[in-house]
Design a protein around this motif. Sequence first.
Motif, PDB file in Angstrom:
ATOM      1  N   CYS A   2       6.008   4.146 -15.668  1.00 48.71           N
ATOM      2  CA  CYS A   2       4.653   4.416 -15.180  1.00 48.71           C
ATOM      3  C   CYS A   2       4.318   5.904 -15.310  1.00 48.71           C
ATOM      4  O   CYS A   2       5.204   6.763 -15.354  1.00 48.71           O
ATOM      5  CB  CYS A   2       4.532   4.004 -13.720  1.00 48.71           C
ATOM      6  SG  CYS A   2       4.879   2.265 -13.411  1.00 48.71           S
TER       7      CYS A   2
ATOM      8  N   CYS B  33       2.612   1.484  -8.155  1.00 49.85           N
ATOM      9  CA  CYS B  33       3.370   0.253  -7.961  1.00 49.85           C
ATOM     10  C   CYS B  33       4.510   0.508  -6.964  1.00 49.85           C
ATOM     11  O   CYS B  33       4.759   1.644  -6.556  1.00 49.85           O
ATOM     12  CB  CYS B  33       3.914  -0.248  -9.294  1.00 49.85           C
ATOM     13  SG  CYS B  33       5.355   0.649  -9.895  1.00 49.85           S
TER      14      CYS B  33
ATOM     15  N   CYS C 120       7.214   3.046  -8.064  1.00 47.49           N
ATOM     16  CA  CYS C 120       6.720   4.426  -8.013  1.00 47.49           C
ATOM     17  C   CYS C 120       6.615   4.922  -6.577  1.00 47.49           C
ATOM     18  O   CYS C 120       6.922   6.076  -6.298  1.00 47.49           O
ATOM     19  CB  CYS C 120       5.372   4.534  -8.716  1.00 47.49           C
ATOM     20  SG  CYS C 120       5.543   4.447 -10.512  1.00 47.49           S
TER      21      CYS C 120
HETATM   22 ZN    ZN Z   1       4.661   2.482 -11.100  1.00 45.62          ZN
END
Ligand code: ZN
Length: 133
Positions: free
Chosen positions: A53, A88, A91
Amino acid sequence: MNREELIKEAFKAMENAYAPYSNYHVGAAVLTKDGQVTWGANIENASFGGTNCAERSAIFAAYSKGYRKEDIEALAIVSDGDRVCAPCGICRQVLSELIPQDAPIYLSNGKENVDMTIRKLLPMQFGTEDVIR
Ligand SMILES: [Zn+2]
């Protein structure tokens, strides 16, 4: 550097997203206390688990330059999605260890802006103190 400028940096980082599978582009920009900005973008992979990410890309890049938690001033995360791009779960976990609890996290999709902190995004955190006793 103010909030709008950091968000603008994150949108520039978003142009480097590699997202051939989702076509969902995300950019992130970490502002450190010395005024430097470190970019990150989402980098996808055909083996989806290998995808990274944007916010993790940015924070890992900042750490790779030698910055640490106490150096971090703010983080902006932006996307081209219809909704503001909230980090997310992975993260949130990573950010909970690597950025200050109350550092501003600016979320934007260019239409809507939401200001958060990791403390608000991830209550009841699992962290270093749980592992190192
Ligand atoms: Zn993420």
